[in-house]
Structures are given as C-alpha cells and as structure tokens.
Design an enzyme around this catalytic site. Structure first.
Site, PDB file in Angstrom:
ATOM      1  N   GLY A 137       0.812  -1.219   0.000  1.00 34.45           N
ATOM      2  CA  GLY A 137       0.000   0.000   0.000  1.00 34.45           C
ATOM      3  C   GLY A 137       0.838   1.259   0.000  1.00 34.45           C
ATOM      4  N   LEU A 138       1.015   1.832  -1.178  1.00 34.48           N
ATOM      5  CA  LEU A 138       1.723   3.118  -1.291  1.00 34.48           C
ATOM      6  C   LEU A 138       0.764   4.198  -1.805  1.00 34.48           C
ATOM      7  CD1 LEU A 138       4.449   4.647  -1.118  1.00 34.48           C
ATOM      8  CD2 LEU A 138       4.843   4.029  -3.508  1.00 34.48           C
ATOM      9  N   GLU A 371       3.263   1.201 -11.090  1.00 34.09           N
ATOM     10  CA  GLU A 371       4.724   1.162 -10.863  1.00 34.09           C
ATOM     11  C   GLU A 371       5.406   2.376 -11.489  1.00 34.09           C
ATOM     12  OE1 GLU A 371       6.348  -0.983  -9.115  1.00 34.09           O
ATOM     13  OE2 GLU A 371       5.195  -2.839  -9.069  1.00 34.09           O
ATOM     14  N   GLY A 372       4.693   3.500 -11.516  1.00 34.35           N
ATOM     15  CA  GLY A 372       5.203   4.715 -12.152  1.00 34.35           C
ATOM     16  C   GLY A 372       4.656   4.798 -13.563  1.00 34.35           C
TER      17      GLY A 372
HETATM   18  P1  TGC Z   1      12.918  12.156  -4.622  1.00 28.05           P
HETATM   19  O1  TGC Z   1      13.233  13.458  -4.005  1.00 28.05           O
HETATM   20  O2  TGC Z   1      13.408  11.878  -6.008  1.00 28.05           O
HETATM   21  O3  TGC Z   1      13.415  10.964  -3.687  1.00 28.05           O
HETATM   22  C1  TGC Z   1      13.050  10.911  -2.318  1.00 28.05           C
HETATM   23  C2  TGC Z   1      14.093  10.074  -1.591  1.00 28.05           C
HETATM   24  O4  TGC Z   1      14.096   8.746  -2.107  1.00 28.05           O
HETATM   25  C3  TGC Z   1      15.402   8.432  -2.646  1.00 28.05           C
HETATM   26  N1  TGC Z   1      15.178   7.604  -3.826  1.00 28.05           N
HETATM   27  C4  TGC Z   1      15.385   6.294  -3.851  1.00 28.05           C
HETATM   28  N2  TGC Z   1      15.892   5.459  -2.922  1.00 28.05           N
HETATM   29  C5  TGC Z   1      15.976   4.151  -3.248  1.00 28.05           C
HETATM   30  N3  TGC Z   1      15.589   3.669  -4.441  1.00 28.05           N
HETATM   31  C6  TGC Z   1      15.083   4.495  -5.380  1.00 28.05           C
HETATM   32  N4  TGC Z   1      14.647   4.000  -6.538  1.00 28.05           N
HETATM   33  C7  TGC Z   1      14.960   5.866  -5.119  1.00 28.05           C
HETATM   34  N5  TGC Z   1      14.501   6.935  -5.806  1.00 28.05           N
HETATM   35  C8  TGC Z   1      14.637   7.986  -4.999  1.00 28.05           C
HETATM   36  C9  TGC Z   1      16.009   9.761  -2.976  1.00 28.05           C
HETATM   37  O5  TGC Z   1      17.416   9.697  -2.980  1.00 28.05           O
HETATM   38  C10 TGC Z   1      15.516  10.609  -1.808  1.00 28.05           C
HETATM   39  O6  TGC Z   1      16.255  10.260  -0.660  1.00 28.05           O
HETATM   40  P2  TGC Z   1      16.558  11.345   0.475  1.00 28.05           P
HETATM   41  O7  TGC Z   1      17.402  10.617   1.459  1.00 28.05           O
HETATM   42  O8  TGC Z   1      17.250  12.459  -0.242  1.00 28.05           O
HETATM   43  O9  TGC Z   1      15.218  11.757   1.039  1.00 28.05           O
HETATM   44  O10 TGC Z   1      11.343  11.955  -4.543  1.00 28.05           O
HETATM   45  P3  TGC Z   1      10.149  12.726  -5.245  1.00 28.05           P
HETATM   46  O11 TGC Z   1       9.095  12.962  -4.225  1.00 28.05           O
HETATM   47  O12 TGC Z   1      10.660  13.917  -6.046  1.00 28.05           O
HETATM   48  O13 TGC Z   1       9.560  11.643  -6.241  1.00 28.05           O
HETATM   49  C11 TGC Z   1      10.258  11.153  -7.296  1.00 28.05           C
HETATM   50  C12 TGC Z   1       9.353  10.238  -8.162  1.00 28.05           C
HETATM   51  C13 TGC Z   1       8.264  11.036  -8.850  1.00 28.05           C
HETATM   52  C14 TGC Z   1      10.273   9.650  -9.204  1.00 28.05           C
HETATM   53  C15 TGC Z   1       8.734   9.142  -7.290  1.00 28.05           C
HETATM   54  O14 TGC Z   1       7.859   9.663  -6.365  1.00 28.05           O
HETATM   55  C16 TGC Z   1       8.038   8.082  -8.102  1.00 28.05           C
HETATM   56  O15 TGC Z   1       8.663   7.157  -8.562  1.00 28.05           O
HETATM   57  N6  TGC Z   1       6.665   8.176  -8.308  1.00 28.05           N
HETATM   58  C17 TGC Z   1       5.897   7.136  -8.938  1.00 28.05           C
HETATM   59  C18 TGC Z   1       5.093   6.421  -7.912  1.00 28.05           C
HETATM   60  C19 TGC Z   1       4.969   4.961  -8.198  1.00 28.05           C
HETATM   61  O16 TGC Z   1       5.692   4.372  -8.967  1.00 28.05           O
HETATM   62  N7  TGC Z   1       4.048   4.307  -7.513  1.00 28.05           N
HETATM   63  C20 TGC Z   1       3.906   2.903  -7.614  1.00 28.05           C
HETATM   64  C21 TGC Z   1       2.986   2.356  -6.555  1.00 28.05           C
HETATM   65  S1  TGC Z   1       3.089   0.625  -6.363  1.00 28.05           S
HETATM   66  C22 TGC Z   1       2.395  -0.025  -7.721  1.00 28.05           C
HETATM   67  O17 TGC Z   1       2.020   0.614  -8.642  1.00 28.05           O
HETATM   68  C23 TGC Z   1       2.269  -1.481  -7.699  1.00 28.05           C
HETATM   69  S2  TGC Z   1       1.507  -2.159  -9.091  1.00 28.05           S
HETATM   70  C24 TGC Z   1       1.889  -3.738  -8.710  1.00 28.05           C
HETATM   71  C25 TGC Z   1       1.513  -4.748  -9.688  1.00 28.05           C
HETATM   72  O18 TGC Z   1       0.327  -5.119  -9.703  1.00 28.05           O
HETATM   73  O19 TGC Z   1       2.455  -5.241 -10.377  1.00 28.05           O
HETATM   74  P1  FAD Z   2      -1.777  10.487 -11.241  1.00 32.27           P
HETATM   75  O1  FAD Z   2      -0.525  10.540 -10.454  1.00 32.27           O
HETATM   76  O2  FAD Z   2      -2.919  11.333 -10.825  1.00 32.27           O
HETATM   77  O3  FAD Z   2      -1.422  10.842 -12.756  1.00 32.27           O
HETATM   78  C1  FAD Z   2      -2.419  11.231 -13.711  1.00 32.27           C
HETATM   79  C2  FAD Z   2      -1.687  11.659 -14.973  1.00 32.27           C
HETATM   80  O4  FAD Z   2      -0.870  12.793 -14.691  1.00 32.27           O
HETATM   81  C3  FAD Z   2      -0.741  10.584 -15.518  1.00 32.27           C
HETATM   82  O5  FAD Z   2      -0.779  10.593 -16.922  1.00 32.27           O
HETATM   83  C4  FAD Z   2       0.617  11.041 -15.041  1.00 32.27           C
HETATM   84  O6  FAD Z   2       1.676  10.586 -15.876  1.00 32.27           O
HETATM   85  C5  FAD Z   2       0.465  12.545 -15.089  1.00 32.27           C
HETATM   86  N1  FAD Z   2       1.392  13.227 -14.189  1.00 32.27           N
HETATM   87  C6  FAD Z   2       1.484  13.120 -12.835  1.00 32.27           C
HETATM   88  N2  FAD Z   2       2.475  13.865 -12.371  1.00 32.27           N
HETATM   89  C7  FAD Z   2       3.045  14.489 -13.430  1.00 32.27           C
HETATM   90  C8  FAD Z   2       4.134  15.382 -13.604  1.00 32.27           C
HETATM   91  N3  FAD Z   2       4.862  15.794 -12.555  1.00 32.27           N
HETATM   92  N4  FAD Z   2       4.428  15.807 -14.838  1.00 32.27           N
HETATM   93  C9  FAD Z   2       3.717  15.378 -15.909  1.00 32.27           C
HETATM   94  N5  FAD Z   2       2.673  14.526 -15.815  1.00 32.27           N
HETATM   95  C10 FAD Z   2       2.345  14.089 -14.600  1.00 32.27           C
HETATM   96  N6  FAD Z   2      -0.362   1.219  -6.112  1.00 32.27           N
HETATM   97  C11 FAD Z   2       0.117   0.629  -4.974  1.00 32.27           C
HETATM   98  O7  FAD Z   2       0.586   1.292  -4.071  1.00 32.27           O
HETATM   99  N7  FAD Z   2       0.045  -0.739  -4.822  1.00 32.27           N
HETATM  100  C12 FAD Z   2      -0.485  -1.556  -5.779  1.00 32.27           C
HETATM  101  O8  FAD Z   2      -0.510  -2.783  -5.610  1.00 32.27           O
HETATM  102  C13 FAD Z   2      -1.000  -0.947  -6.972  1.00 32.27           C
HETATM  103  N8  FAD Z   2      -1.619  -1.730  -7.923  1.00 32.27           N
HETATM  104  C14 FAD Z   2      -2.244  -1.115  -8.982  1.00 32.27           C
HETATM  105  C15 FAD Z   2      -3.040  -1.888  -9.848  1.00 32.27           C
HETATM  106  C16 FAD Z   2      -3.733  -1.267 -10.885  1.00 32.27           C
HETATM  107  C17 FAD Z   2      -4.614  -2.096 -11.777  1.00 32.27           C
HETATM  108  C18 FAD Z   2      -3.588   0.126 -11.102  1.00 32.27           C
HETATM  109  C19 FAD Z   2      -4.288   0.816 -12.231  1.00 32.27           C
HETATM  110  C20 FAD Z   2      -2.803   0.883 -10.256  1.00 32.27           C
HETATM  111  C21 FAD Z   2      -2.141   0.281  -9.172  1.00 32.27           C
HETATM  112  N9  FAD Z   2      -1.418   1.051  -8.236  1.00 32.27           N
HETATM  113  C22 FAD Z   2      -0.913   0.467  -7.103  1.00 32.27           C
HETATM  114  C23 FAD Z   2      -1.392   2.513  -8.353  1.00 32.27           C
HETATM  115  C24 FAD Z   2      -0.446   3.047  -9.415  1.00 32.27           C
HETATM  116  O9  FAD Z   2       0.878   2.965  -8.997  1.00 32.27           O
HETATM  117  C25 FAD Z   2      -0.869   4.489  -9.707  1.00 32.27           C
HETATM  118  O10 FAD Z   2      -2.082   4.421 -10.432  1.00 32.27           O
HETATM  119  C26 FAD Z   2       0.175   5.254 -10.481  1.00 32.27           C
HETATM  120  O11 FAD Z   2       1.350   5.440  -9.702  1.00 32.27           O
HETATM  121  C27 FAD Z   2      -0.344   6.616 -10.980  1.00 32.27           C
HETATM  122  O12 FAD Z   2      -1.011   7.305  -9.971  1.00 32.27           O
HETATM  123  P2  FAD Z   2      -2.483   7.923 -10.259  1.00 32.27           P
HETATM  124  O13 FAD Z   2      -3.326   6.835 -10.805  1.00 32.27           O
HETATM  125  O14 FAD Z   2      -2.928   8.597  -9.017  1.00 32.27           O
HETATM  126  O15 FAD Z   2      -2.262   8.962 -11.409  1.00 32.27           O
END
Ligand code: TGC
Ligand code: FAD
Length: 392
Positions: A137-138, A371-372
């Site tokens: 849960g993120l 996953e981003g």
């Molecule tokens: P930022 O300032 O860049 O970084 C904050 C702190 O984190 C450190 N860091 C990392 N450390 C370890 N591994 C990495 N990959 C790291 N990336 C960054 C960084 O050095 C910093 O550390 P510190 O000590 O200076 O505080 O953070 P930001 O807030 O500007 O965000 C950067 C951004 C946008 C890239 C990040 O928030 C991001 O990747 N957003 C996307 C969110 C995302 O991917 N959510 C996924 C949710 S889980 C999911 O979707 C599961 S789906 C599962 C499935 O069904 O397969």
């Molecule tokens: P938003 O962040 O609101 O983004 C909306 C749009 O705005 C996107 O096109 C995005 O690229 C764009 N955008 C956002 N910020 C910027 C920027 N700075 N500049 C330009 N464009 C931008 N999350 C978990 O934690 N655990 C899970 O197990 C998990 N499973 C998932 C399973 C499914 C089927 C789905 C659909 C999602 C899941 N997620 C999970 C969540 C997933 O990681 C998020 O949906 C994803 O990170 C995007 O967040 P959001 O949907 O809130 O979109």
C-alpha cells in the site's frame, strides 16, 4: 479460447547467453503457464475474478520470492531467472504476473531488506509457499505519482501504533493476508508497517468495473484507528527511498514481463497471418502485414537485449533506478504497440476472447500506468541525464 500453441521468438539467439539454470527455470514456468494458466485465464478475465487456484502453482514454480535466499523459503535464483519467470507468467496474463510481482518484490523484498530477523522468519517462508498472500500500500486517493505527499499516518501510543488513512488501487488487497503499508509518523517520516487481516479497523473493499487486469483483484486499504503492534514496523529503512527501493525491483520484473505479453501477441499474429487467406493468398504474403510482423519482432528483440543487459547489471548490483525506469518504460510501450498492431492483423477475430491479444492490450493499459506512469519514467530519465528534476 484457442489451444495454447505458443512458440517463443528468439531472433538474436539469446538462449545462447542463458545458463542451463536460466533455461530450466524459464521452461518450467512456460510449461506451467501452458498447462495451468492458458486454459482458464480467459474465463476468469471475462468474469473479472482472480483465479486463486493458481496460487499453489505460482509457489511451486518459485514465482514467490525467486531471488529471496533459500534460508527464508525463497528460490535463491539470480535476477535473470527472476526476469524470465516474470516474462513467462505475463505471456499468460499480466494480472497473474502482478500477483507474483507484488508478492516477491513489494512484500517479500521489503521484509527481507528492511525487516528484523524475527519478521523474516515469521513471514517470508509462508509468503514463499503462498500460505500467506501479501499486498503493498503506497498509492492514495490524492497521491499517486507523488507518494511523498501521502497522508496515511501512525501515532506512537506506547505499546502499539495507531494507524489511520486509506490506500487506493492495491493489487491483491481484497484477499491478501498481510499488507506492507507506507505511512508517516508524527515527524512526517515515511515508514513501512505490516498490517494483518483481522486487525480491528482494517478493511479491504474491492474495486469493480475495471476493463483492464480483470483477472487480478484490485482494491482499497482502509485504516480506521488500527492498532498495529510495534514489532510490525520495518526498522531497516525509512523515508521515501524505502518504498522506492521496492519499486526498483518490481519495475525490473515488469521490464521482462511486458516482453512476455508482446511475444504472445506477435506469435499469435504470425500464426494467424500464415493461416488466414484473403484474395486467394495468406495475408502473411502481403507487404502490409509483413511490415507489421517484421517491426514487431524487431522491437521484441531490442527489448529482450535491453532486459538481458539490465539483468546482468542487476546481478552485479550496478543497475540504477534510471536504467530500470528506461527499461520498464520502453518495454511496456513496445508491448502495448505490438498488442494494438497484432489485434489488427487478426481483423474481427482480434476483438474476441478466442485469442489472447485484446486481453493483453487491455491489461497493458494498467501496466503502463502502475509502478510509475509512462510520463514519470520519462521524467526520471530526464532528471538523470540533465541533473534537473522536472516533477514539480
Ligand atoms: P525524490 O526526491 O526523487 O526521492 C526521495 C528520496 O528517495 C530516494 N530515492 C530512492 N531510494 C531508493 N531507491 C530508489 N529508486 C529511489 N529513488 C529515490 C532519494 O534519494 C531521496 O532520498 P533522500 O534521502 O534524499 O530523502 O522523490 P520525489 O518525491 O521527487 O519523487 C520522485 C518520483 C516522482 C520519481 C517518485 O515519487 C516516483 O517514482 N513516483 C511514482 C510512484 C509509483 O511508482 N508508484 C507505484 C505504486 S506501487 C504499484 O504501482 C504497484 S503495481 C503492482 C503490480 O500489480 O504489479
Ligand atoms: P496520477 O498521479 O494522478 O497521474 C495522472 C496523470 O498525470 C498521468 O498521466 C501522469 O503521468 C500525469 N502526471 C502526474 N504527475 C506528473 C508530472 N509531474 N508531470 C507530468 N505529468 C504528470 N499502487 C500501490 O501502491 N500498490 C499496488 O498494488 C497498486 N496496484 C495497482 C493496480 C492497478 C490495476 C492500477 C491501475 C494501479 C495500481 N497502483 C498500485 C497505483 C499506481 O501505482 C498508480 O495508479 C500510479 O502510480 C499513478 O497514480 P495515479 O493513478 O494517481 O495517477
């Protein structure tokens, strides 16, 4: 659904670079997908239900914690084996790969990397056998791409923590036994907590009406004054870097997984094009369809090489977050484009559940977002090459 006749494309003889163990693991997963996933997956996707009967098989093939050491119940394999397992499972269905990704990289990995010895011994062996299923849960309703803004929080109440907040879009949440939850403490620092089903105030409603990942269960995590024992906090790492470190591993698996979905679409389209006769000759004899197929195999081959090199870097502990982002972004986009092209090769038949292509295409709409998002991975590359983050 048609019988699974899948033949894996390997245009640049990547098999020559794989070890015997890699091939063994890959082939065992491929056979399991043909035997257990392909015959049932369309029906589950149509009825929008996760096939829980596959959990035992996923555990048996080592898909739960492939790279977690054997002493904790994992398979102790290298990163290329992990990638190949994800590729083969996603060849069957992205939703089934999701379950394996979440269990391995988002639940077992943080417990392994940030947990105490007691937490590892208590949870990892049962997660590896599938006796426990986890979720991660993120994401929150108002914080998706920007998890640092999360509002889910916990307070120190002496002998326990009190957790409040909500997570959205959580794969496996409706049936998970445990959740690795990221929440802020009173100082606003992010920590990981293991929340267990049955804790008072913890609920996991399912999200319905998805057109994508229909054979995967997605839901919410709701925390209403949940008392979490102090021994359930992951002490090894805190800050946003802790969950982002888990995402590195899951995104790496997706970079391989997407190749599987693309290979299945290409293989299906190639077979269909050779069999389907229009204007007195197979459509594969036409230049237009050959262009589509030739471009598909070119893109698959490039993605395979990217994933393989990334796997080598990961094995050496050298893969960077930005390299992983590039591979996830490139390979998922490659797969979604191939799914769209392959769908067209099949004409009207391409929209039916007789073939896997439309299901892959719809699944990949989630894979390109979770996953981003596609945009966020581009911005991660942009920040890496310029040194200037453009997120906010
Ligand atoms: P930022 O300032 O860049 O970084 C904050 C702190 O984190 C450190 N860091 C990392 N450390 C370890 N591994 C990495 N990959 C790291 N990336 C960054 C960084 O050095 C910093 O550390 P510190 O000590 O200076 O505080 O953070 P930001 O807030 O500007 O965000 C950067 C951004 C946008 C890239 C990040 O928030 C991001 O990747 N957003 C996307 C969110 C995302 O991917 N959510 C996924 C949710 S889980 C999911 O979707 C599961 S789906 C599962 C499935 O069904 O397969
Ligand atoms: P938003 O962040 O609101 O983004 C909306 C749009 O705005 C996107 O096109 C995005 O690229 C764009 N955008 C956002 N910020 C910027 C920027 N700075 N500049 C330009 N464009 C931008 N999350 C978990 O934690 N655990 C899970 O197990 C998990 N499973 C998932 C399973 C499914 C089927 C789905 C659909 C999602 C899941 N997620 C999970 C969540 C997933 O990681 C998020 O949906 C994803 O990170 C995007 O967040 P959001 O949907 O809130 O979109």
């Amino acid at each position: 659904m048609k019988p699974d006749l899948f033949e894996s494309p390997d245009y640049f003889m990547l098999d020559d670079l794989l070890s015997e163990e890699h091939k063994l693991v890959r082939d065992a997963t491929r056979q399991w997908v043909k035997r257990s996933v392909s015959p049932i997956i369309e029906e589950y996707a149509q009825k929008a239900e996760f096939p829980k009967e596959l959990l035992g098989g996923l555990a048996e093939i080592g898909a739960f914690g492939p790279y977690i050491p054997q002493e904790y119940g994992g398979a102790g394999l290298d990163q290329i084996s992990y990638g190949l397992i994800m590729q083969e499972i996603e060849r069957g269905d992205s939703g089934i790969r999701s379950t394996a990704s979440v269990q391995s990289s988002l639940v077992m990995y943080p417990i392994f990397a940030y947990g105490t010895e007691e937490q590892k011994k208590k949870f990892l062996p049962k997660l590896a056998t599938g006796d426990l299923i986890g979720c991660f849960g993120l994401t929150e309703p108002d914080h998706g791409s920007n998890p640092s803004g999360m509002v889910t929080n916990f307070k120190d109440k002496g002998d326990h923590y009190l957790l409040n907040g909500a997570k959205l879009w959580i794969s496996n949440s409706p049936f998970a036994d445990i959740a690795v939850v990221w929440a802020k403490n009173e100082e606003g620092r992010i920590h990981g907590l293991i929340v267990e089903r049955g804790m008072e105030g913890f609920s996991t409603p399912e999200t319905h009406n998805k057109w994508s990942l229909r054979a995967s269960a997605t839901g919410e995590l709701i925390f209403d004054n949940v008392k979490v024992p102090k021994e359930n906090l992951l002490p090894g790492k805190n800050g946003l870097g802790a969950p982002l470190g888990c995402l590195d591993s899951a995104r790496y698996g997706i970079a391989w997984g997407a190749i599987g979905a693309a290979m299945d679409c290409y293989d299906t389209a190639l077979r269909y094009a050779k069999e389907r006769v229009q204007f007195g000759r197979p459509i594969a004899a036409t230049q237009l369809q050959q262009k589509k197929l030739a471009e598909m195999i070119t893109e698959i081959t490039k993605a395979q090489l990217l994933a393989f090199r990334l796997g080598q870097l990961k094995n050496e502990g050298k893969a960077t977050t930005a390299q992983i982002s590039m591979a996830k972004r490139n390979n998922v986009e490659m797969a979604i484009k191939i799914a769209r092209e392959a769908r067209q090769v099949l004409g009207g038949m391409g929209i039916t559940g007789e073939y896997s292509i439309m299901r892959h295409m719809m699944n990949l709409e989630s894979v390109i977002t979770y996953e981003g998002t596609h945009d966020i991975h581009l911005l991660i590359t942009g920040a890496d090459i310029t040194g200037i983050p453009a997120f906010s």
